[in-house]
Enzyme design. Sequence first.
Site, mmCIF file in Angstrom:
data_model
loop_
_atom_site.group_PDB
_atom_site.id
_atom_site.type_symbol
_atom_site.label_atom_id
_atom_site.label_comp_id
_atom_site.label_asym_id
_atom_site.label_seq_id
_atom_site.Cartn_x
_atom_site.Cartn_y
_atom_site.Cartn_z
ATOM 1 N N THR A 577 2.229 1.920 3.472
ATOM 2 C CA THR A 577 1.640 1.804 4.809
ATOM 3 C C THR A 577 2.624 1.205 5.812
ATOM 4 O OG1 THR A 577 0.619 -0.316 4.236
ATOM 5 C CG2 THR A 577 -0.732 1.656 3.972
ATOM 6 N N ASP A 578 3.682 0.546 5.338
ATOM 7 C CA ASP A 578 4.731 0.084 6.248
ATOM 8 C C ASP A 578 5.472 1.255 6.882
ATOM 9 O OD1 ASP A 578 4.134 -2.515 5.751
ATOM 10 O OD2 ASP A 578 6.041 -3.051 4.829
ATOM 11 N N ALA A 579 5.375 2.425 6.269
ATOM 12 C CA ALA A 579 5.986 3.625 6.847
ATOM 13 C C ALA A 579 5.029 4.350 7.787
ATOM 14 C CB ALA A 579 6.437 4.572 5.737
ATOM 15 N N GLN A 609 -2.941 -2.472 10.052
ATOM 16 C CA GLN A 609 -2.081 -1.576 9.285
ATOM 17 C C GLN A 609 -2.895 -0.730 8.315
ATOM 18 O OE1 GLN A 609 1.598 -3.339 7.869
ATOM 19 N NE2 GLN A 609 1.404 -2.290 5.918
#
Length: 808
Positions: A577-579, A609
């Site tokens: 999810t950081d992407a 996020q």
Amino acid sequence: MLSHYRVLDLTDERGSFAGFLLASLGAEVIMVEPPAGSRSRSTPPFAPEQSKAQASLWHWAYNRGKQSVVIDPDKEDERFMQLVRGADVLLETHPNRFTPQLGFDYNTLAAWNPALIHTVISPFGLDGPRAGWSATDLILMAAAGVSTLAGDRDRAPVRISLPQAWLHASAEAAGATLIALHERNRSGMGQLVDVSAQQAAMMAAQAQPLATLSRATPPVRAGGGALVGPLRLRTVFPAKDGFVSITFLFGSMLGPYARRLMEWICEEGGCDEATRDKDWVGLGNLLHTGEEPVSEFDRIIETIARFTAGKTKQALFDAAMSRRLLIAPISDAQDILAQEHFEVHNAWEVLGQLSKAPARAPFKFADFTRTPQPQLDPPPSLGAHTDTILAHSRETPAVVSTPATTDAALSGLKVLDLAWVMAGPAATRVLADYGATVVRIESTTRTDLIRALSPYIDNNPSPEHSAPQQNFNAGKLGVTLDPASPEGHGVLLDLVRWADVVFDSFAPGAMRKWGLDFDSLRKVNPSIIQVSSSLMGQTGPLAKFAGFGNLATALAGFYSVTGWPDREPVGPFAAYTDALAPRFAVLSIMAALEHRQRTGEGQFVDLSQCESALHFYTMALLEYQVLDHKIQRLGNADPYCAPHGTYACQGEDRWIAIACESEDHWQALCEEMNRPDWSQDEVFSSLSKRIANQQPLDDALGAWTRGQDCESLQERLQSRGVPAYMIQTSADLAADPQLRHREHFVEVPHPIHGTVFIEGTRFHLSRTPAQIERAGPTLGQHVQEVLHGLLGYGEDKVAQLVLSGALE
């Protein structure tokens, strides 16, 4: 926020998410369709209670909030010209079956409407040696170097079983479009926005493609975890009713979480006191020096696994909340829809018309205090708005044009970057690429975890050798500051006065503790825009859940759909999810700037996020509710395509992805294999039969690929139009001729290393291209430029700040 913009959406299922995102921000989005309808209407699966043109769940997922106009490309070019002249944006997926028939390229469209932003999503970009190659989700994730990072070592690399690549490209396209519109508001001119799905999907590799160019050890897939030297860091653990993801690491930041977990296990008799009382902060160093053997670390991991196996996912999650542990349940669609937090957070839109039982789907991705995102209308029926829209011609809205002082699209935009680790820095990096002045605040006493992320330049793990740090903070000005000190706080407030946007990614409550909450910021800058990105958002039952992107990935369903059906989930690589979050952060910032430009108002934006990532999981949510089917991990198989897999080639751990979406693809593959009999074989004679006999098909195809060179094979298959790409490693990506042509890897100066390689942009603007001039800053590198140059401090004031310790 975008209600004054008209968007023509000529995309198919590969790009419909881009128009959806713009509609969700208030834009008027018009699907321009041929008489047979957009291909997104025929994308499976289908709702049984809908008419053929309205039955696609993909259509319901990503065409909500739009209108539909039918244009016959064989005889209605004048009507199409009328639409283009009145549009602000034209979205297109390339190649497609619509605009080529009309014969209109960007230059033609720009002649009709010089202010038009023409955004094109294509597999590999519009130019380059592989621009014409065929691609599917499987192929793009292979080409992007994402697939090589996920899966078990004893099997092929594995994809996420829910298609993702085109969603990456579409989200990138939406943000790029708003950046181009922002520039148009200054110059009055449109331009071509060229989005490569390969490059967009590479965001999910989280800077690992830089390993070879950084002279670092390339990463390898390690099942549900990661390999760090001799250690296998496990992230997937069993529970009574499924699995959970746990972050179990050491050091000053993560060691306390490990200690609290082991204290709980010991309380319940799961370990002895000696295990409980280990030096959890320093254990990483002890393992590195050999004072603690690797076998002892493996024993601890097994101790944790035995403990979690005796508890339910909910019990483990409840303990994570009450004891501040880094544990999250590996959720599926049913779990997500039952999660109270999303209900309280108003994450869902009810689709009452889709099925007998109303279904829920995500509609917003952030909470805007001044301009909340609207609930969306159902997806349009084919041609429902043709007469209304074509009966009223619309001139392009007047654009106030002032002389441009630079080619940079975001010239003059000022951003104060208080982001942490990867998701936040990746978002502000996009702004820096296109000309924004971004001031990044760090601390020398609480070093940002991004500086500890691999790959490391020359395999040196020091804070100035992290390739992700160089990559995601490229182009920014770096200052070290203690926000808790009175002097440091004063500097921050001066930067708030200077800034247009303040971006942070701390846990809820942290900014308020430092006196930097929105109410405090707008006292010193009434028009400030503050975007706060956190795991679960600022409010709701799970707002205080402490964690990182890998835990949000588990909560948002992506672990449950990644891996092999006969094994435990492995999950996507690292913090998936950081992407995803950076795309929504860019959209949030640009949309809030649009509103401020017209009204003078700033606002606060709460970006969750996990909640925003649900947009990449929408199809699983709808399929469960409408068809009572949970999408499971399928390895590399696909329910609508065969053959569809990753096959071994010549050499160690060398693989090629092959996907046949059509009969033409299948016939061409049979010809390349010199097996025309296969095309006539009763077992493989139709798509439905190939899907039913997927395992023998894969076995036979794998036997053929095993002795062949991957690169040569992909060239031959692509020359026949068969979607294929080798599973690219870091070394392959560095040599990829398409990425070289697109200048995806950029060598930039660095004060310590001389030069370093970072990634370039994932989209190209034709008239105001990105300006990438330097890597991420060293700690405190730009103190003088910021304090003297931007804030106008004199020598005496700077000296006082140094003596006070505020510039830590």
